[in-house]
Design a protein around this motif. Structure first.
Motif, short mmCIF file in Angstrom:
data_model
loop_
_atom_site.label_atom_id
_atom_site.label_comp_id
_atom_site.label_asym_id
_atom_site.label_seq_id
_atom_site.Cartn_x
_atom_site.Cartn_y
_atom_site.Cartn_z
N ILE A 68 -2.42 11.03 4.18
CA ILE A 68 -3.21 10.16 3.31
C ILE A 68 -2.30 9.47 2.31
CG2 ILE A 68 -4.80 10.28 1.33
CD1 ILE A 68 -6.55 12.13 2.99
N TYR A 71 -0.17 6.65 3.87
CA TYR A 71 -0.89 5.42 4.18
C TYR A 71 -1.68 4.86 3.00
CZ TYR A 71 0.57 6.28 8.93
OH TYR A 71 1.35 6.47 10.04
N PHE A 72 -1.61 5.56 1.85
CA PHE A 72 -2.18 5.00 0.62
C PHE A 72 -1.15 4.15 -0.12
CE2 PHE A 72 -2.45 5.33 -4.01
CZ PHE A 72 -3.67 4.71 -4.23
N GLY A 127 5.40 5.09 2.59
CA GLY A 127 4.23 4.23 2.40
C GLY A 127 4.58 2.91 1.74
N CYS A 280 -9.75 9.38 -2.46
CA CYS A 280 -9.99 8.52 -1.30
C CYS A 280 -11.43 8.03 -1.25
CB CYS A 280 -9.65 9.27 -0.01
SG CYS A 280 -7.89 9.52 0.22
N LEU A 475 -3.91 1.43 5.38
CA LEU A 475 -4.87 2.26 4.65
C LEU A 475 -5.92 2.85 5.60
CD1 LEU A 475 -5.36 3.08 1.70
CD2 LEU A 475 -6.97 1.18 1.52
N THR A 478 -5.22 6.35 6.13
CA THR A 478 -5.64 7.19 5.01
C THR A 478 -7.08 7.64 5.21
OG1 THR A 478 -4.12 6.34 3.35
CG2 THR A 478 -6.22 7.14 2.55
N SER A 481 -7.50 10.20 8.06
CA SER A 481 -7.25 11.58 7.66
C SER A 481 -8.31 12.09 6.69
CB SER A 481 -5.86 11.70 7.02
OG SER A 481 -4.85 11.73 8.01
#
Length: 542
Positions: A68, A71-72, A127, A280, A475, A478, A481
Motif C-alpha cells: 500500500i 503504491y501510495f 513509490g 486508505c 494507486l 494501493t 491491497s
C-alpha cells in the motif's frame, strides 16, 4: 494539438536504453526484497512477539501494508515532479532514499524498528519514482515517432520482468543459504547500480519542464473552479458531495485516533482498522466523492477556463473510473507473493520427477519466478501471434478490451488456486508443480491489464497531468491491497468465521473462491463501462 504524421524511418531515441537499463536493475532490487519478505517475516525475530499460529496472518498484513505504501507514494512523487522539480531530478533524489532503505533492511535484520524504517524508505523511494520513470520514458517520444513508443513500453515492461525473474529465482536461495543480511543486501547493490545507470544518461534526456503550479488551467484549478462557481437559480450540489467526502474522511481518521490514542471504542468502527486501512479508506472517500462532485458541476468551469482544459478534466475523471475498476485485479495479483507462497509451503516439491529442476528450484517461494518468465514469453507471443490472429478474424484487441479480459483471467486463476487448496485441505499429497496453472493464467491476465495500462495511462493524460495520472494508476495497487486487508480483518470477526466454518471448507479455500468471484464481477463492470469510454491521443507534438 497539431498532429504530426508518424515517420516510418524514425528511430528509437538513443537515451531509451539508459531508462530501460535503470528499470531492469531497479526491478531486481525491488522484487528481490519483496518476494522474500513474507517468508523472512514468518520465521524472523521481527515477529517474535506474535504467537506462532498467527504469524502468517501478521506477515501478510505487514506485506500488504508495505505494498500500500509503495503504491501510495506515487502521489507524492508525481506532485513534486509536476509542480517543482521535474521528472529527472525527482527520480534521482528518490532513488537515493530507495538505496538507504535497502541498507536498513540488510543492517537491521533483527531490529523491528530498523527493519520497518527500511520498509518505509523503500516504499517512499520506490513509490516516489514509480509513476515518473514510465512517463519520463514517454517524454522521449513525439508524434513523429510515437509508433515506436509501444515497442519501448513493451520493452520497458519486458525488462521489469527480466530483473524480477532472476530476483524471484535467486533471492529465496540466498535467504536460505546465506541469511537475510546477504539476501537483502544484494538488492541494495542493484538499486545503487540502477541509480548510476540513470545518472549516466543525464545529458541526453528530453526534460519536459514542471508546471510549478503556474498553469491557471491545470486539473486542480479547473476542478476547484467547478466546485466553487455559482450558477443563477442553482445550488451547489457538487460542492456538497465533495464536502461530504472531506467530512467522511476526517470522521474515519478521528475514529482511528480515538481508538489508537485514547483507547475509546467507537461504535460501528472495527478495532482491526489500523492506520493504514483507515488512511486508505479516507483517501478513497476524498477521491470518490470529490470526483463525483466535480463531475456534477464541471460545466460551470466553462468560460472561466478554456474548453480544452474543461474537456481535459472530464477525460481525467473518466480515466479514474477505469482505474477504480481494475483495483480488484490487484487484490488478486499481489497475493501471489503472500497467499500463494504460504499455500506453496504446504505442498510437496516434486524432486523425484525427472522434469523438475531440483538443482535450482528448491522451495515454494521460487515459484514466483514463473510470473516474470511467463511475461517475457507472453508479451512477444501476444504481439506477434495472438493480437494479429484476433485482428484477422475481425476482433480488435483494444486496450480496454485487453484490460477487461485480463481481470477475468485472474479470476479463473484463483478458481484453480482454490481447487488446489481443497486438495491440500483433504490431506492428499499435492505437488507444487500444480501452481504452474494459476501462475500462467494470472500472468496472462497481468500482461493484458498492466502492460496495456502503461501505454493507456500515458496516452490518455494531458501534458500537465501525465505524472499525476500515472500516480493515480499506481494507486490502484494501493486499493487492491486495501481489499486484502479489509478481507483479512473481516475473517477475524466471529460471525464471519462461523459462516466460513459452516461451509465445510477451510478459510483459505473460501477466500480464494471469494476473490475469484470478486474479479468476475469487476470484469463485467469494466466491460460495461469500456463500451462508452472515449479514447484520447495526448502524445506531444514534435
Amino acid at each position: 494539438m497539431s498532429q504530426t504524421t508518424a515517420t516510418p524511418t524514425a528511430r528509437l531515441p538513443r537515451q531509451i536504453p539508459f531508462i530501460i537499463g535503470n528499470e531492469a536493475c531497479e526491478r531486481f532490487s525491488f522484487y528481490g526484497m519483496r518476494n522474500i519478505l513474507v517468508q523472512f517475516l514468518v520465521s524472523s525475530v521481527i515477529l517474535a512477539y506474535v504467537p506462532e499460529a498467527e504469524r502468517q496472518g501478521v506477515a501478510k498484513d505487514v506485506f500488504h501494508s508495505f505494498v500500500i505504501g509503495v503504491y501510495f507514494f506515487p502521489l507524492l512523487g508525481g506532485w513534486l515532479s509536476d509542480r517543482w522539480f521535474g521528472k529527472y531530478n525527482t527520480v534521482l533524489w528518490f532513488s537515493l532514499i530507495y538505496c538507504a532503505g535497502h541498507a536498513c533492511l540488510a543492517l537491521f535484520e533483527d531490529s523491528r524498528n530498523g527493519f520497518y524504517t527500511g520498509l518505509f524508505l523503500i516504499a517512499l523511494g520506490s513509490g516516489g519514482i514509480k509513476p515518473l520513470v514510465v512517463s519520463f520514458c514517454g517524454d522521449q517520444f513525439t508524434q513523429a515517432n510515437k509508433h515506436l513508443a509501444k515497442l519501448a513500453f513493451d520493452g520497458f515492461y519486458w525488462t521489469i520482468n527480466f530483473g524480477s525473474f532472476f530476483a524471484s529465482l535467486l533471492m529465496p536461495l540466498f535467504l536460505r543459504n546465506f541469511g537475510p543480511a546477504v539476501a537483502f543486501g544484494i538488492p541494495g547493490v542493484l538499486m545503487f547500480i540502477a541509480t548510476f545507470i540513470f545518472w549516466l544518461g543525464r545529458k541526453q534526456y528530453v526534460r519536459v519542464p514542471p508546471t510549478r503550479g503556474e498553469d491557471p488551467h491545470s486539473f486542480f484549478n479547473v476542478a476547484r473552479s467547478a466546485l466553487l462557481a455559482q450558477a443563477p437559480g442553482q445550488g451547489r450540489a457538487g460542492l456538497l458531495v465533495a464536502g461530504f467526502g472531506v467530512l467522511l474522511a476526517l470522521a474515519m481518521l478521528a475514529c482511528w485516533a480515538l481508538q489508537a490514542a485514547f483507547g475509546i471504542s467507537v461504535p460501528y468502527w472495527p478495532a482491526d482498522f489500523h492506520f493504514v486501512i483507515t488512511a486508505c479508506l479516507a483517501l478513497g472517500a476524498l477521491i470518490a466523492f470529490g470526483g463525483i462532485g466535480v463531475s456534477m458541476q464541471l460545466e460551470r468551469a466553462r468560460g472561466l477556463h478554456p474548453d480544452a482544459a474543461v474537456d481535459g478534466v472530464r477525460a481525467v475523471l473518466r480515466i479514474l473510473i477505469v482505474f477504480a475498476l481494475t483495483t480488484p485485479f490487484w487484490s488478486l495479483f499481489d497475493q501471489k507473493a503472500s497467499t500463494w507462497v504460504i499455500q506453496g509451503k504446504a505442498m510437496t516439491v516434486p524432486h523425484e520427477a525427472w522434469w523438475w529442476p531440483s538443482w535450482l528450484v528448491k522451495e515454494a517461494g521460487q515459484m514466483q519466478a514463473l510470473n516474470p518468465l511467463l511475461i517475457m514469453l507472453l508479451i512477444p507471443f501476444n504481439n506477434m501471434l495472438l493480437y494479429p490472429a484476433l485482428r484477422r478474424i475481425g476482433f480488435e484487441p483494444t486496450p480496454l478490451r485487453r484490460m477487461g479480459w485480463g481481470i477475468a483471467f485472474s479470476g479463473v486463476a484463483w478458481i484453480i488456486a482454490g481447487l488446489i487448496q481443497l486438495q491440500i485441505d483433504s490431506g492428499a499429497q499435492t505437488s507444487l508443480a500444480l501452481q504452474t496453472w494459476p501462475y500462467l493464467l494470472l500472468t496472462f491476465g497481468e500482461v493484458l491489464v498492466s502492460a496495456t495500462a502503461l501505454e493507456f495511462a500515458y496516452s490518455q493524460a494531458t501534458v500537465a497531468m501525465k505524472g499525476v495520472i500515472m500516480a493515480f494508476w499506481y494507486l490502484t495497487s494501493t486499493f487492491g491491497s486495501l481489499w486484502v486487508l479489509l478481507t483479512n480483518a473481516a475473517v477475524r470477526n466471529d460471525v464471519v468465521t462461523a459462516k466460513i466454518a459452516a461451509t465445510g471448507y477451510s478459510e483459505n479455500a473460501v477466500l480464494m473462491f471469494f476473490f475469484a468471484a470478486f474479479a468476475f464481477v469487476a470484469a463485467l463492470a469494466f466491460a460495461a463501462y469500456a463500451r462508452t469510454y472515449p479514447m484520447q491521443d495526448n502524445y506531444r507534438a514534435a
